[in-house]
Write a protein that holds these residues in place. Structure first.
Motif, PDB file in Angstrom:
ATOM      1  N   PHE A 184      -8.957  -8.349  10.661  1.00  0.00           N
ATOM      2  CA  PHE A 184      -9.605  -7.886   9.580  1.00  0.00           C
ATOM      3  C   PHE A 184      -8.910  -8.335   8.190  1.00  0.00           C
ATOM      4  CE2 PHE A 184     -11.834  -4.752  12.166  1.00  0.00           C
ATOM      5  CZ  PHE A 184     -13.128  -4.050  11.585  1.00  0.00           C
ATOM      6  N   LYS A 185      -9.384  -8.378   7.356  1.00  0.00           N
ATOM      7  CA  LYS A 185      -8.355  -8.993   6.214  1.00  0.00           C
ATOM      8  C   LYS A 185      -8.970  -7.822   5.016  1.00  0.00           C
ATOM      9  CE  LYS A 185      -6.722 -12.889   7.313  1.00  0.00           C
ATOM     10  NZ  LYS A 185      -5.599 -13.078   7.886  1.00  0.00           N
ATOM     11  N   LEU A 186      -7.657  -7.192   4.445  1.00  0.00           N
ATOM     12  CA  LEU A 186      -7.908  -6.589   3.380  1.00  0.00           C
ATOM     13  C   LEU A 186      -8.315  -6.999   1.921  1.00  0.00           C
ATOM     14  CD1 LEU A 186      -6.865  -3.473   2.431  1.00  0.00           C
ATOM     15  CD2 LEU A 186      -5.353  -4.501   1.727  1.00  0.00           C
ATOM     16  N   ALA A 187      -9.684  -6.352   1.504  1.00  0.00           N
ATOM     17  CA  ALA A 187     -10.305  -6.655   0.461  1.00  0.00           C
ATOM     18  C   ALA A 187      -9.193  -6.079  -0.476  1.00  0.00           C
ATOM     19  CB  ALA A 187     -11.401  -6.442   0.979  1.00  0.00           C
ATOM     20  N   ALA A 188      -9.029  -4.834  -0.505  1.00  0.00           N
ATOM     21  CA  ALA A 188      -9.349  -4.175  -1.577  1.00  0.00           C
ATOM     22  C   ALA A 188      -8.691  -2.784  -1.640  1.00  0.00           C
ATOM     23  CB  ALA A 188     -10.662  -3.936  -2.446  1.00  0.00           C
ATOM     24  N   LYS A 189      -7.952  -1.759  -2.059  1.00  0.00           N
ATOM     25  CA  LYS A 189      -7.746  -0.849  -1.947  1.00  0.00           C
ATOM     26  C   LYS A 189      -8.148   0.280  -3.716  1.00  0.00           C
ATOM     27  CE  LYS A 189      -3.120  -1.736  -0.405  1.00  0.00           C
ATOM     28  NZ  LYS A 189      -1.157  -1.708  -0.743  1.00  0.00           N
ATOM     29  N   SER A 190      -8.151   1.336  -3.110  1.00  0.00           N
ATOM     30  CA  SER A 190      -8.562   2.129  -4.126  1.00  0.00           C
ATOM     31  C   SER A 190      -7.696   3.040  -4.181  1.00  0.00           C
ATOM     32  CB  SER A 190      -9.672   2.596  -4.115  1.00  0.00           C
ATOM     33  OG  SER A 190     -10.867   3.680  -5.094  1.00  0.00           O
ATOM     34  N   GLU A 191      -7.675   3.996  -5.446  1.00  0.00           N
ATOM     35  CA  GLU A 191      -6.865   5.119  -5.580  1.00  0.00           C
ATOM     36  C   GLU A 191      -7.739   6.580  -5.494  1.00  0.00           C
ATOM     37  OE1 GLU A 191      -3.195   5.407  -5.186  1.00  0.00           O
ATOM     38  OE2 GLU A 191      -3.463   3.943  -4.109  1.00  0.00           O
ATOM     39  N   VAL A 192      -8.797   6.328  -5.572  1.00  0.00           N
ATOM     40  CA  VAL A 192     -10.491   7.346  -6.093  1.00  0.00           C
ATOM     41  C   VAL A 192      -9.759   8.264  -4.936  1.00  0.00           C
ATOM     42  CG1 VAL A 192     -11.542   6.512  -4.002  1.00  0.00           C
ATOM     43  CG2 VAL A 192     -12.337   7.798  -6.500  1.00  0.00           C
ATOM     44  N   ASN A 193      -8.708   8.699  -4.255  1.00  0.00           N
ATOM     45  CA  ASN A 193      -8.484   9.029  -2.995  1.00  0.00           C
ATOM     46  C   ASN A 193      -7.328   9.602  -3.239  1.00  0.00           C
ATOM     47  OD1 ASN A 193     -11.513  10.389  -2.544  1.00  0.00           O
ATOM     48  ND2 ASN A 193     -11.779   8.997  -1.108  1.00  0.00           N
ATOM     49  N   ALA A 194      -6.552   9.573  -3.891  1.00  0.00           N
ATOM     50  CA  ALA A 194      -5.214   9.842  -4.228  1.00  0.00           C
ATOM     51  C   ALA A 194      -4.424  11.522  -4.779  1.00  0.00           C
ATOM     52  CB  ALA A 194      -4.327   8.682  -5.380  1.00  0.00           C
ATOM     53  N   ASN A 195      -3.394  11.890  -5.228  1.00  0.00           N
ATOM     54  CA  ASN A 195      -3.466  13.075  -5.104  1.00  0.00           C
ATOM     55  C   ASN A 195      -1.583  13.270  -5.389  1.00  0.00           C
ATOM     56  OD1 ASN A 195      -2.525  15.646  -6.375  1.00  0.00           O
ATOM     57  ND2 ASN A 195      -3.899  16.944  -4.352  1.00  0.00           N
ATOM     58  N   PRO A 196      -1.275  12.437  -6.568  1.00  0.00           N
ATOM     59  CA  PRO A 196       0.520  12.871  -6.226  1.00  0.00           C
ATOM     60  C   PRO A 196       0.979  13.599  -5.923  1.00  0.00           C
ATOM     61  CG  PRO A 196      -0.908  12.339  -8.046  1.00  0.00           C
ATOM     62  CD  PRO A 196      -1.896  12.333  -7.404  1.00  0.00           C
ATOM     63  N   LYS A 197       0.078  14.843  -5.861  1.00  0.00           N
ATOM     64  CA  LYS A 197       0.526  15.987  -6.037  1.00  0.00           C
ATOM     65  C   LYS A 197       0.927  16.183  -4.811  1.00  0.00           C
ATOM     66  CE  LYS A 197      -1.592  18.180  -9.564  1.00  0.00           C
ATOM     67  NZ  LYS A 197      -3.003  20.304 -10.163  1.00  0.00           N
ATOM     68  N   ASP A 198       0.896  15.524  -3.739  1.00  0.00           N
ATOM     69  CA  ASP A 198       0.749  16.047  -2.189  1.00  0.00           C
ATOM     70  C   ASP A 198       1.698  15.224  -1.357  1.00  0.00           C
ATOM     71  OD1 ASP A 198       1.033  16.383   0.839  1.00  0.00           O
ATOM     72  OD2 ASP A 198      -0.947  15.141   0.948  1.00  0.00           O
ATOM     73  N   LYS A 199       3.175  15.646  -1.215  1.00  0.00           N
ATOM     74  CA  LYS A 199       4.191  15.227  -0.965  1.00  0.00           C
ATOM     75  C   LYS A 199       4.560  15.329   0.524  1.00  0.00           C
ATOM     76  CE  LYS A 199       4.911  14.674  -5.133  1.00  0.00           C
ATOM     77  NZ  LYS A 199       5.132  13.697  -5.988  1.00  0.00           N
ATOM     78  N   ASP A 214      -3.444  13.282  -0.469  1.00  0.00           N
ATOM     79  CA  ASP A 214      -3.194  12.684  -0.866  1.00  0.00           C
ATOM     80  C   ASP A 214      -3.982  11.315   0.086  1.00  0.00           C
ATOM     81  OD1 ASP A 214      -2.600  10.590  -2.258  1.00  0.00           O
ATOM     82  OD2 ASP A 214      -1.065   9.343  -0.710  1.00  0.00           O
ATOM     83  N   ARG A 215      -4.649  10.385  -0.404  1.00  0.00           N
ATOM     84  CA  ARG A 215      -5.575   9.831   0.925  1.00  0.00           C
ATOM     85  C   ARG A 215      -5.566   7.993   0.513  1.00  0.00           C
ATOM     86  NH1 ARG A 215     -10.273  14.597   1.110  1.00  0.00           N
ATOM     87  NH2 ARG A 215      -8.573  15.881   1.926  1.00  0.00           N
ATOM     88  N   MET A 216      -5.179   7.564   0.980  1.00  0.00           N
ATOM     89  CA  MET A 216      -5.651   6.245   1.092  1.00  0.00           C
ATOM     90  C   MET A 216      -6.769   5.102   1.297  1.00  0.00           C
ATOM     91  SD  MET A 216      -4.134   4.747   4.904  1.00  0.00           S
ATOM     92  CE  MET A 216      -2.762   6.352   5.399  1.00  0.00           C
ATOM     93  N   THR A 217      -7.507   4.928   0.541  1.00  0.00           N
ATOM     94  CA  THR A 217      -9.064   4.320   0.635  1.00  0.00           C
ATOM     95  C   THR A 217      -9.030   3.112   0.736  1.00  0.00           C
ATOM     96  OG1 THR A 217      -9.844   6.497  -1.109  1.00  0.00           O
ATOM     97  CG2 THR A 217     -10.810   4.507  -0.425  1.00  0.00           C
TER      98      THR A 217
END
Length: 265
Positions: A210-225, A256-259
């Motif tokens: 596979f090739k990484l096409a894109a990342k999104s921060e839509v499911n990010a949560n900076p409060k989660d360490k 916090d989640r990677m998408t």
């Protein structure tokens, strides 16, 4: 004349995109969704996540390890008329009792609402031993939500094998959409606490071609360490620590989640 044809094609494409968006919104707004699932839309962002992956209602889509069917409730009606949903999970005839239980729960879910789930197809996806969910080169999109950390305990070779099976199932240009709990960069994790390094996931998936096409921060949560007792399960909706620091975990919210969107060349 060429400009007129081009304008017509662009207009048709825009209309198709709008129709797809409306269909997805309608699937998310479906009154038959489980109320507890609807309550988590603000944390899981289904519209933004699926739109980022580029889903269309005419696609053949595989959902790996659908679990309790949170996303299945959206994907099934969305793909019902023009596309196809393959729910790839444990086999009802598995040698493992736990796997048979998961399969039975999914069967119960699908049979609970034929109007929503009657066209969902079943496939076998049982890491690390059984993969029979789609013919090679037959699928437009494969998605999995918060599952990769469960597979890492089998070792990197088995994780790579999973991604190779996904790769083989997709058509050229097909998409593999991934969401999982994300550890802060540089934090040592092995998946046992529910978190993974984004760089690790990208490396493993790309090892299959596979090739990484894109990342999104839509499911990010900076409060989660990612430093909680009992790992990600300390956070909502599980709240594994019960009343201990409950308000703190509620204030943090879901993980916090990677998408990530990968494409088969």
């Amino acid at each position: 004349m060429k400009r007129l044809i081009l304008a017509t094609m662009l207009a048709a494409g825009m209309a198709g995109a709008a129709h797809a968006d409306d269909a997805l919104k309608a699937a998310i707004a479906n009154k038959d969704r489980t109320p507890a699932n609807v309550a988590r839309d603000g944390a899981r962002h289904p519209y933004e996540t699926l739109a980022f992956f580029g889903i269309k209602p005419s696609m053949t889509v595989v959902e790996l390890s659908p679990g309790g069917g949170w996303y299945t409730e959206i994907l099934a009606p969305y793909l019902r008329e023009k596309g196809k949903l393959i729910a790839a999970g444990e086999s009802p005839t598995s040698a493992k009792e736990g796997a048979r239980k998961y399969a039975a729960n999914l069967t119960k879910k699908l049979e609970s609402n034929p109007a929503m789930f009657d066209k969902v197809q079943r496939g076998v996806f049982e890491v690390p031993t059984a993969y029979d969910f789609a013919k090679p080169g037959s699928v437009d999109m494969v998605v999995t939500f918060r599952n990769i950390h469960n597979w890492t305990g089998n070792g990197d070779d088995k994780v790579k094998e999973v991604f190779k099976k996904v790769y083989d199932s997709l058509k050229p240009g097909g998409v593999f959409g991934v969401v999982d709990h994300r550890a802060p960069a540089g934090k040592a994790v092995d998946g046992s606490n529910g978190y993974l390094q984004e760089a690790y996931v990208i490396k493993m998936v790309e090892s299959a071609g596979f090739k990484l096409a894109a990342k999104s921060e839509v499911n990010a949560n900076p409060k989660d360490k990612a430093d909680h007792k009992n790992g990600v399960w300390a956070l909502p909706p599980v709240l594994a620590n019960k009343d201990v620091d409950r308000e703190k975990y509620l204030a943090i919210g879901e993980s916090d989640r990677m998408t990530l969107k990968f494409v088969k060349p």
